[in-house]
Motif scaffolding. Structure first.
Motif, PDB file in Angstrom:
ATOM      1  N   ILE A  80       0.858  -1.198   0.000  1.00  0.00           N
ATOM      2  CA  ILE A  80       0.000   0.000   0.000  1.00  0.00           C
ATOM      3  C   ILE A  80       0.887   1.238   0.000  1.00  0.00           C
ATOM      4  N   THR A  81       1.875   1.244   0.922  1.00  0.00           N
ATOM      5  CA  THR A  81       2.741   2.412   1.046  1.00  0.00           C
ATOM      6  C   THR A  81       3.441   2.715  -0.276  1.00  0.00           C
ATOM      7  N   ALA A  82       3.984   1.649  -0.910  1.00  0.00           N
ATOM      8  CA  ALA A  82       4.720   1.854  -2.160  1.00  0.00           C
ATOM      9  C   ALA A  82       3.815   2.442  -3.235  1.00  0.00           C
ATOM     10  N   CYS A  83       2.608   1.894  -3.382  1.00  0.00           N
ATOM     11  CA  CYS A  83       1.699   2.376  -4.428  1.00  0.00           C
ATOM     12  C   CYS A  83       1.254   3.814  -4.156  1.00  0.00           C
ATOM     13  N   VAL A  84       0.874   4.088  -2.903  1.00  0.00           N
ATOM     14  CA  VAL A  84       0.388   5.433  -2.579  1.00  0.00           C
ATOM     15  C   VAL A  84       1.512   6.450  -2.754  1.00  0.00           C
ATOM     16  N   LEU A  85       2.699   6.082  -2.296  1.00  0.00           N
ATOM     17  CA  LEU A  85       3.851   6.975  -2.440  1.00  0.00           C
ATOM     18  C   LEU A  85       4.136   7.237  -3.922  1.00  0.00           C
ATOM     19  N   ALA A  86       4.129   6.157  -4.714  1.00  0.00           N
ATOM     20  CA  ALA A  86       4.402   6.301  -6.146  1.00  0.00           C
ATOM     21  C   ALA A  86       3.369   7.215  -6.799  1.00  0.00           C
ATOM     22  N   LEU A  87       2.094   7.044  -6.428  1.00  0.00           N
ATOM     23  CA  LEU A  87       1.040   7.879  -7.011  1.00  0.00           C
ATOM     24  C   LEU A  87       1.226   9.347  -6.633  1.00  0.00           C
ATOM     25  N   GLN A  88       1.602   9.579  -5.369  1.00  0.00           N
ATOM     26  CA  GLN A  88       1.793  10.971  -4.942  1.00  0.00           C
ATOM     27  C   GLN A  88       2.981  11.598  -5.669  1.00  0.00           C
ATOM     28  N   ILE A  89       4.051  10.808  -5.849  1.00  0.00           N
ATOM     29  CA  ILE A  89       5.225  11.325  -6.558  1.00  0.00           C
ATOM     30  C   ILE A  89       4.852  11.672  -7.997  1.00  0.00           C
ATOM     31  N   VAL A  90       4.122  10.755  -8.649  1.00  0.00           N
ATOM     32  CA  VAL A  90       3.733  11.001 -10.037  1.00  0.00           C
ATOM     33  C   VAL A  90       2.788  12.199 -10.112  1.00  0.00           C
ATOM     34  N   GLY A  91       1.848  12.286  -9.150  1.00  0.00           N
ATOM     35  CA  GLY A  91       0.927  13.422  -9.119  1.00  0.00           C
ATOM     36  C   GLY A  91       1.666  14.742  -8.978  1.00  0.00           C
ATOM     37  N   ASP A  92       2.624  14.770  -8.037  1.00  0.00           N
ATOM     38  CA  ASP A  92       3.430  15.978  -7.838  1.00  0.00           C
ATOM     39  C   ASP A  92       4.216  16.322  -9.096  1.00  0.00           C
ATOM     40  N   GLY A  93       4.808  15.278  -9.706  1.00  0.00           N
ATOM     41  CA  GLY A  93       5.610  15.492 -10.910  1.00  0.00           C
ATOM     42  C   GLY A  93       4.760  16.034 -12.046  1.00  0.00           C
ATOM     43  N   LEU A  94       3.557  15.463 -12.197  1.00  0.00           N
ATOM     44  CA  LEU A  94       2.640  15.919 -13.239  1.00  0.00           C
ATOM     45  C   LEU A  94       2.272  17.378 -13.020  1.00  0.00           C
ATOM     46  N   ARG A  95       1.965  17.714 -11.776  1.00  0.00           N
ATOM     47  CA  ARG A  95       1.554  19.084 -11.471  1.00  0.00           C
ATOM     48  C   ARG A  95       2.680  20.056 -11.799  1.00  0.00           C
ATOM     49  N   ASP A  96       3.893  19.685 -11.382  1.00  0.00           N
ATOM     50  CA  ASP A  96       5.025  20.570 -11.654  1.00  0.00           C
ATOM     51  C   ASP A  96       5.268  20.698 -13.148  1.00  0.00           C
ATOM     52  N   ALA A  97       5.154  19.567 -13.868  1.00  0.00           N
ATOM     53  CA  ALA A  97       5.438  19.588 -15.298  1.00  0.00           C
ATOM     54  C   ALA A  97       4.380  20.388 -16.054  1.00  0.00           C
ATOM     55  N   LEU A  98       3.128  20.314 -15.570  1.00  0.00           N
ATOM     56  CA  LEU A  98       2.048  21.002 -16.267  1.00  0.00           C
ATOM     57  C   LEU A  98       1.999  22.474 -15.919  1.00  0.00           C
ATOM     58  N   ASP A  99       2.504  22.811 -14.745  1.00  0.00           N
ATOM     59  CA  ASP A  99       2.476  24.205 -14.320  1.00  0.00           C
ATOM     60  C   ASP A  99       3.871  24.625 -13.865  1.00  0.00           C
ATOM     61  N   PRO A 100       4.697  25.066 -14.791  1.00  0.00           N
ATOM     62  CA  PRO A 100       6.085  25.383 -14.456  1.00  0.00           C
ATOM     63  C   PRO A 100       6.191  26.504 -13.419  1.00  0.00           C
ATOM     64  N   ARG A 101       5.163  27.347 -13.329  1.00  0.00           N
ATOM     65  CA  ARG A 101       5.187  28.443 -12.376  1.00  0.00           C
ATOM     66  C   ARG A 101       5.267  27.882 -10.942  1.00  0.00           C
ATOM     67  N   ILE A 102       4.431  26.859 -10.687  1.00  0.00           N
ATOM     68  CA  ILE A 102       4.398  26.288  -9.339  1.00  0.00           C
ATOM     69  C   ILE A 102       5.723  25.620  -9.009  1.00  0.00           C
ATOM     70  N   SER A 103       6.284  24.913  -9.986  1.00  0.00           N
ATOM     71  CA  SER A 103       7.499  24.161  -9.677  1.00  0.00           C
ATOM     72  C   SER A 103       8.634  25.101  -9.294  1.00  0.00           C
ATOM     73  N   LYS A 104       8.609  26.308  -9.855  1.00  0.00           N
ATOM     74  CA  LYS A 104       9.667  27.246  -9.479  1.00  0.00           C
ATOM     75  C   LYS A 104       9.417  27.795  -8.081  1.00  0.00           C
ATOM     76  N   GLU A 105       8.138  28.006  -7.770  1.00  0.00           N
ATOM     77  CA  GLU A 105       7.826  28.574  -6.467  1.00  0.00           C
ATOM     78  C   GLU A 105       8.097  27.614  -5.332  1.00  0.00           C
ATOM     79  N   LEU A 106       7.745  26.364  -5.523  1.00  0.00           N
ATOM     80  CA  LEU A 106       7.908  25.412  -4.430  1.00  0.00           C
ATOM     81  C   LEU A 106       9.302  24.795  -4.476  1.00  0.00           C
TER      82      LEU A 106
END
Lengths: 286, 313
Positions: A260-286
């Protein structure tokens, strides 16, 4: 021309994602679990429900890679089959809650008269703690995999709806929507073609997180004994079954918990990565 | 400002009304005859008829709805089918472990997350920052009941540092009861620290790049004062918001954690009620918990008015 640009943007997104090492690791973890779930019968030669009382509570060894449970069933086999249900619930909830959330969010964001009530309903739904709302819904609907998916989709749809509503409020004021309306394009087409298509990325990001929350929530429900039928192997029911034997057979709860931990962690990492990739403004801020 | 408070209050009442409506619908979603479901397969038709009369299930749905609203507004949450006592009475008898578990774990979560979040933001991109952000993500990914079981096994059963489970028995004094909450609070505190860490880090990052922080620095103010007096004070607003929003998360966590440590709280009560199909108890618990969430977030908004001179509506 437009077609070419579209492709290059997607290629850009893919390469932006792949440049992040953690995102690649996350995607690999998910791919491994998805592969194991799909090809379960080919990965293990055991039957997930084959009993062998003589071998009960055997520690991990060459035959039983992750040991056996209280009925002598192979833990590795059950883990692989349980992944099917756990991932199915996560994916099902991500999909269904997106559909409900998109409909609600578009209605609220697009039609001013509906906005008051839709926003209040979203607020009210978010006031319920997710597990508490989910167990009440499952209590009313009955405990099956389908009902757990429906219950958790109702629980998480407001998160998607909030984002769709907020995006709709912004996009519907843009000039091209105004132009489309002036040209006499139907409301229905504006919503699908102009609004929805331009908010696909935030929805995908949020759906990835919902996927993760839903997997955690399903495990929680199964652990409480109010989710799917306790005989259906999911990672949550496996932990629930193993808790009585935790002192003698700790392996029964280790592998499902880590999965469970591995899957949830992987999903959160991918979600974060997607968000940063789709919105470069946020990735610079955070 | 008064009109803002009035508007916000009216909004809260509307949301509460929808909460009640949602609860009313959920309890009536169950297919078939609720009375028969509650009584189980051994009930006679006469018994089912009696229960239907008692619960008012024979009346048309809109009459039931109005009666339900009137009942809740008058402070009556009905009678538990299992305990045969008013739901409000049962809820208040079970509230103590849940309330203290939530409070302690919130304190633990803030104690862990706030300083780490601030230092992370201050040393953004450093090894410390990357490690703490990764650990927060990990903490948010581990099922809390699994951590609970492991902590229980190794720190309580194994090492004997904490009571294994329960709430100290019927005669336990206040201190003894609280001692039983220490390990569950640590488990829940770690889980909940993840969100607070992410928020306090983001809030602090936001503030640190603001003009007034640069001005304070250029005045030659000590770095210590800049961060604590100027930056932290301004970062508190988003941090307080997330503490308000954490409430729902805390209760969700408490429901599961109570089951791990066998604590007689609201969570255990609801899970028991679900297994026994004691709908009035489920209904009452949902109303109280969601109501508290709405109220807490209303109070958080009011707190803004008090602490932030810029907020004037």
């Amino acid at each position: 021309m437009a077609q070419i640009e579209h492709v290059s943007m997607e290629a850009g997104l893919a390469s932006a994602l792949m440049q992040r090492r953690t995102v690649v690791v996350g995607l690999i973890i998910l791919a491994v679990f998805a592969f194991a779930a799909v090809f379960a019968p080919w990965i293990t030669s055991f039957d997930p429900s084959a009993l062998s009382v003589r071998d009960r509570l055997t520690p991990p060894n060459a035959t039983w890679w992750l040991g056996t449970d209280e009925f002598g069933r192979d833990v590795f086999t059950r883990l692989v089959y349980a992944g099917r249900v756990s991932l199915l619930v996560g994916a099902g909830v991500a999909f269904l809650s997106s559909i409900i959330g998109i409909v609600l969010g578009l209605l609220g964001g697009f039609f001013r008269r509906l906005d008051g009530i839709v926003s209040r309903v979203i607020d009210a739904m978010m006031a319920f703690p997710d597990i508490l709302l989910a167990i009440s819904l499952v209590a009313a609907l009955g405990g099956s995999v389908a009902n757990v998916i429906i219950a958790l989709s109702i629980v998480y749809a407001p998160r998607i709806a909030r984002i769709v509503r907020a995006s709709t409020l912004v996009i519907r004021e843009l000039t091209y929507v105004e132009a489309a309306r002036a040209l006499g394009v139907s409301t229905w087409r504006i919503m699908l073609n102009h609004l929805l298509r331009n908010m696909v990325s935030p929805i995908i990001v949020q759906a990835t997180f919902v996927f993760a929350y839903a997997m955690l929530a399903e495990a929680g429900l199964s652990f409480l004994g109010v989710g799917v039928d306790p005989e259906t192997p999911t990672w949550g029911t496996m932990i629930n079954a193993g808790r009585q034997y935790i002192g003698d057979a700790g392996w029964m709860i280790m592998s499902p918990g880590l999965s469970i931990t591995a899957c949830v962690l992987a999903l959160q990492i991918v979600g974060d990565g997607l968000r940063d990739a789709l919105d470069p403004r946020i990735s610079k801020e955070l | 400002m008064l009109s803002y408070i009035a508007r916000r209050f009216a909004g809260m009442v509307v949301v509460m009304f929808i909460v009640l409506t949602v609860v009313f619908i959920i309890v009536r979603l169950a297919p078939g005859d609720p009375a028969a479901l509650m009584l189980g397969p051994d009930a006679t038709p006469e018994e089912a008829q009696l229960l239907r009369d008692r619960l008012g299930l024979n009346r048309p749905i809109h009459v039931q709805y109005v009666a339900f609203l009137a009942q809740v507004v008058s402070g009556d949450l009905g009678t538990s089918l299992f305990f045969n006592r008013p739901v409000t009475e049962i809820l208040s008898a079970r509230a103590e472990p849940t309330v203290f578990l939530s409070l302690f774990s919130l304190v633990i979560a803030i104690t862990i997350a706030l300083p780490i979040g601030l230092v992370s933001a201050y040393k953004r991109g450093s090894v410390f920052d990357q490690t703490s952000v990764s650990l927060a993500m990990l903490a948010a990914s581990i099922p809390s009941f699994w951590t609970g079981l492991l902590f229980q096994q190794y720190l309580a059963t194994g090492a004997g540092w904490f009571p294994v489970a329960g709430y100290g028995g019927p005669d336990a004094g206040f201190f003894e009861r609280m001692r039983h909450l220490v390990l569950p609070s640590i488990v829940l505190g770690i889980v909940n620290s993840a969100l607070i860490l992410r928020f306090s880090r983001a809030a602090m990052l936001d503030v640190l790049s603001d003009d007034f922080v640069r001005t304070a620095r250029s005045k030659g103010m000590s770095e210590w004062r800049v961060v604590l007096r100027h930056a932290l004070k301004n970062a508190m607003i988003p941090i307080i918001t997330v503490v308000g929003l954490t409430f729902a998360l805390l209760i969700s966590g408490a429901v599961v954690t109570e089951r791990v440590f066998n604590l007689p709280g609201i969570g255990s009560l609801v899970v028991g009620a679900v297994l026994r199909r004691d709908y009035p108890t489920i209904q009452g618990a949902l109303i109280v918990v969601a109501g508290l969430y709405v109220l807490i977030n209303f109070l958080v908004d009011m707190l803004y008015l008090a602490i932030d001179p810029r907020v004037k509506y």
